[in-house]
Design a protein around this motif. Structure first.
Motif, PDB file in Angstrom:
ATOM      1  N   TYR A  56      -1.739  -8.171   4.355  1.00  0.00           N
ATOM      2  CA  TYR A  56      -1.213  -7.981   3.009  1.00  0.00           C
ATOM      3  C   TYR A  56       0.219  -8.513   2.954  1.00  0.00           C
ATOM      4  O   TYR A  56       1.018  -8.226   3.837  1.00  0.00           O
ATOM      5  CB  TYR A  56      -1.209  -6.490   2.643  1.00  0.00           C
ATOM      6  CG  TYR A  56      -0.818  -6.229   1.200  1.00  0.00           C
ATOM      7  CD1 TYR A  56      -1.789  -6.205   0.200  1.00  0.00           C
ATOM      8  CD2 TYR A  56       0.507  -6.017   0.845  1.00  0.00           C
ATOM      9  CE1 TYR A  56      -1.446  -5.980  -1.130  1.00  0.00           C
ATOM     10  CE2 TYR A  56       0.861  -5.791  -0.483  1.00  0.00           C
ATOM     11  CZ  TYR A  56      -0.124  -5.767  -1.459  1.00  0.00           C
ATOM     12  OH  TYR A  56       0.222  -5.550  -2.770  1.00  0.00           O
ATOM     13  N   CYS A  94       3.579  -9.098   0.223  1.00  0.00           N
ATOM     14  CA  CYS A  94       4.135  -8.843  -1.107  1.00  0.00           C
ATOM     15  C   CYS A  94       4.424 -10.170  -1.800  1.00  0.00           C
ATOM     16  O   CYS A  94       5.167 -10.995  -1.292  1.00  0.00           O
ATOM     17  CB  CYS A  94       5.423  -8.033  -0.994  1.00  0.00           C
ATOM     18  SG  CYS A  94       5.086  -6.348  -0.454  1.00  0.00           S
ATOM     19  N   CYS A 107       1.612  -1.722  -4.236  1.00  0.00           N
ATOM     20  CA  CYS A 107       1.285  -2.349  -2.952  1.00  0.00           C
ATOM     21  C   CYS A 107       0.496  -1.383  -2.054  1.00  0.00           C
ATOM     22  O   CYS A 107      -0.412  -1.799  -1.339  1.00  0.00           O
ATOM     23  CB  CYS A 107       2.538  -2.855  -2.251  1.00  0.00           C
ATOM     24  SG  CYS A 107       3.186  -4.336  -3.055  1.00  0.00           S
ATOM     25  N   HIS A 166      11.477  -1.038  -0.536  1.00  0.00           N
ATOM     26  CA  HIS A 166      10.077  -1.247  -0.932  1.00  0.00           C
ATOM     27  C   HIS A 166       9.069  -0.883   0.172  1.00  0.00           C
ATOM     28  O   HIS A 166       8.162  -0.081  -0.044  1.00  0.00           O
ATOM     29  CB  HIS A 166       9.893  -2.684  -1.402  1.00  0.00           C
ATOM     30  CG  HIS A 166       8.543  -2.991  -1.951  1.00  0.00           C
ATOM     31  ND1 HIS A 166       7.979  -2.289  -2.994  1.00  0.00           N
ATOM     32  CD2 HIS A 166       7.611  -3.917  -1.600  1.00  0.00           C
ATOM     33  CE1 HIS A 166       6.789  -2.780  -3.257  1.00  0.00           C
ATOM     34  NE2 HIS A 166       6.531  -3.761  -2.426  1.00  0.00           N
ATOM     35  N   GLU A 178       6.428   2.242   0.727  1.00  0.00           N
ATOM     36  CA  GLU A 178       4.989   2.045   0.890  1.00  0.00           C
ATOM     37  C   GLU A 178       4.438   2.954   1.998  1.00  0.00           C
ATOM     38  O   GLU A 178       3.376   3.568   1.852  1.00  0.00           O
ATOM     39  CB  GLU A 178       4.678   0.589   1.253  1.00  0.00           C
ATOM     40  CG  GLU A 178       4.539  -0.330   0.062  1.00  0.00           C
ATOM     41  CD  GLU A 178       4.057  -1.716   0.484  1.00  0.00           C
ATOM     42  OE1 GLU A 178       3.082  -1.806   1.245  1.00  0.00           O
ATOM     43  OE2 GLU A 178       4.672  -2.706   0.056  1.00  0.00           O
TER      44      GLU A 178
HETATM   45 ZN    ZN Z   1       4.960  -5.013  -2.105  1.00  0.00          ZN
END
Ligand code: ZN
Length: 497
Positions: free
Chosen positions: A29, A31, A226, A251, A255
């Motif tokens: 994954y 961003c 996210c 960020h 998460e």
């Molecule tokens: Zn993100």
């Protein structure tokens, strides 16, 4: 299983062997962009870094599901929990629907990333398409006691979470320092602590992007998308999470807290972060007037640029540095990169058309090729050292040029040389994504045809002893960076490195 591939894992702060949880499948994954403006060099570096991870894992035989999100809601000005939504603001200024802004900049982002020869991700989910899931995860965090409702908004309770979990484990920040560094709340604030961050925000009357929820008509906070989209497509724990270093805090730290706070699972096994880009030694910022958009690099239309740069020259330049080093852009280093990149392209073109009186297999040649093969793999396996990979390609280019110019005593067999070409192609084109797109195939063919016409005129002039004309053609081509080479089978040409 052993992969030999090592990544520097931001969360453990050391290089670790990469072993996926469910080989041959790898979940990654990254961003992606907030789509309210054009992409700049920072976007290019992050996309290229993780395109390399994607390409190299596939090269090693893994089946990679690469998810990169599009942030189209909830990212507020100054990355804060208040202020106008970046997309909504653009929509208001341009008198457009927010989704018109999103579509426009998403398309332009794709165009820039395609030009840089980045593969598209396997899934590219948008935050606005996952509101239901974001509400569900927020509810779960509330149910687990790590969030609270305040005036229709929902905030993550960082201090409560930190009593039983390590908040700051990724960024290395300490909660005590964060507490003493943050401003005091003014009593009007909805939050209990300024460390808390929004999971859901109640929309003010003028806010146009809004959805119903159990708490208010509103919109999700920036970080929750996210956590939701990574777990939806890759599972609650997945292999790789990437992004720029500027996203590390808050960020990515948020998460982790959201995932652990909702399902108790650490979401990510390997955290990878690419470093930032400066321009002529300065941080890029709108206020400094030195933010150059990618399309301006491609067409040269910016006062700081001396010329246009091919997108693949930009890619090559970025890959000449390790992704965890800072990288300084400027005209001079880009022009040097352009030369280096042309040299590698020319070597590959020369290798493909090289025809010699091939020799026979020898231990020396075999050792030489084995050495390159080892060096190329070792470089990539050492936390994706693309700079060293490119250095090996330059070694191989020198060998190809020496063969072409009759400066190499030991002539390889055809099979040995084919191995050199396929090794070069495999890293230059497949792994580094640097192949071929200097000009499109069609225009490359046209250019070749035009050059044939020109070289025939020159050859006719020569046979008529009209040396003034034949020399003029050669010299004028030289002046624009094209070298004509006379050989026994007629003349050939190449771009100067
Ligand atoms: Zn993100």
């Amino acid at each position: 299983m052993s992969t030999k591939l090592h990544f520097y894992n931001t969360i453990t702060r050391k290089k670790e062997e990469f072993i996926p949880a469910n080989p041959p499948f790898v979940g990654m994954y990254v961003c992606g962009p907030t789509v309210y403006g054009d992409a700049h060099l920072g976007h290019a570096r992050s996309a290229i870094t993780f395109d390399i991870v994607f390409r190299y894992l596939k090269h090693l035989g893994f089946k990679v599901r690469y998810v990169r999100n599009i942030t189209d809601v909830g990212h507020l000005e100054n990355d804060a929990d208040h202020g106008e939504d970046k997309v909504a603001k653009k929509a208001r200024l341009e008198q457009l629907e927010p989704m018109e802004v999103v579509q426009y900049y998403k398309d332009r982002y794709h165009k820039d990333m395609d030009a840089l020869n980045n593969n598209r991700p396997s899934i590219e989910p948008q935050a606005s398409g996952h509101i239901i899931e974001q509400i569900a995860m927020t509810q779960k965090i509330l149910d687990n006691g790590f969030a609270y409702v305040s005036n229709g908004s929902v905030y993550f309770d960082v201090e409560k979470y930190a009593r039983s979990h390590h908040y700051g484990k990724l960024s290395g920040r300490k909660i005590e320092d964060l507490q003493s560094n943050t401003r005091d709340l003014d009593g009007q604030d909805e939050k209990r602590s300024s460390l808390d961050f929004a999971l859901w925000k109640k929309a003010s009357p003028e806010h146009i992007m809004r959805w119903p929820s159990p708490w208010s008509d509103g919109f999700p906070g920036w970080h929750i998308e996210c956590s939701v989209m990574s777990s939806k497509y890759l599972g609650e724990t997945f292999d790789i999470h990437g992004g720029g270093m500027d996203l590390l805090f808050p960020h990515h730290e948020c998460e982790i807290a959201q995932s652990v706070g909702s399902n108790g699972e650490e979401p990510v096994r390997y955290w990878l972060h690419n470093n930032m880009i400066t321009l002529n030694g300065q941080k890029m910022a709108k206020s400094l007037g030195n933010t150059i958009m990618l399309h301006q690099f491609f067409n040269g239309d910016h006062e700081l640029l001396e010329q246009a740069y091919d997108p693949l020259t930009i890619r090559f330049f970025i890959l000449q540095a390790h992704y965890r080093s800072t990288l300084d852009f400027g005209n001079e280093p880009l022009q040097a990169a352009q030369k280096g990149y042309t040299r590698l392209n020319n070597a590959l073109a020369a290798a493909r058309s090289l025809n010699l009186n091939w020799g026979s297999d020898s231990a020396d040649t075999k050792n030489r090729i084995d050495g390159w093969e080892t060096n190329l793999a070792d470089a990539m396996n050492d936390d994706l050292n693309t700079a060293l990979t490119i250095a090996s390609l330059f070694d191989m280019a020198s060998y190809i040029n020496a063969l072409k110019n009759n400066q190499e005593k030991l002539i390889p067999s055809k099979a040995e040389f084919d191995r050199v070409v396929s090794l070069f192609e495999s890293y230059f084109e497949d792994v580094l994504g640097l192949g071929g797109a200097v000009v499109s195939d069609q225009s490359a063919q046209k250019l070749d045809d035009v050059m044939k016409v020109l070289l025939e005129i020159r050859s006719t002039a020569k046979s008529n002893k009209d040396y003034a004309t034949s020399d003029a053609i050669r010299d004028q081509l030289k002046a624009i960076g094209v070298t004509v080479m006379d050989g026994k089978d007629g003349a050939d040409w190449q771009f100067d490195a």
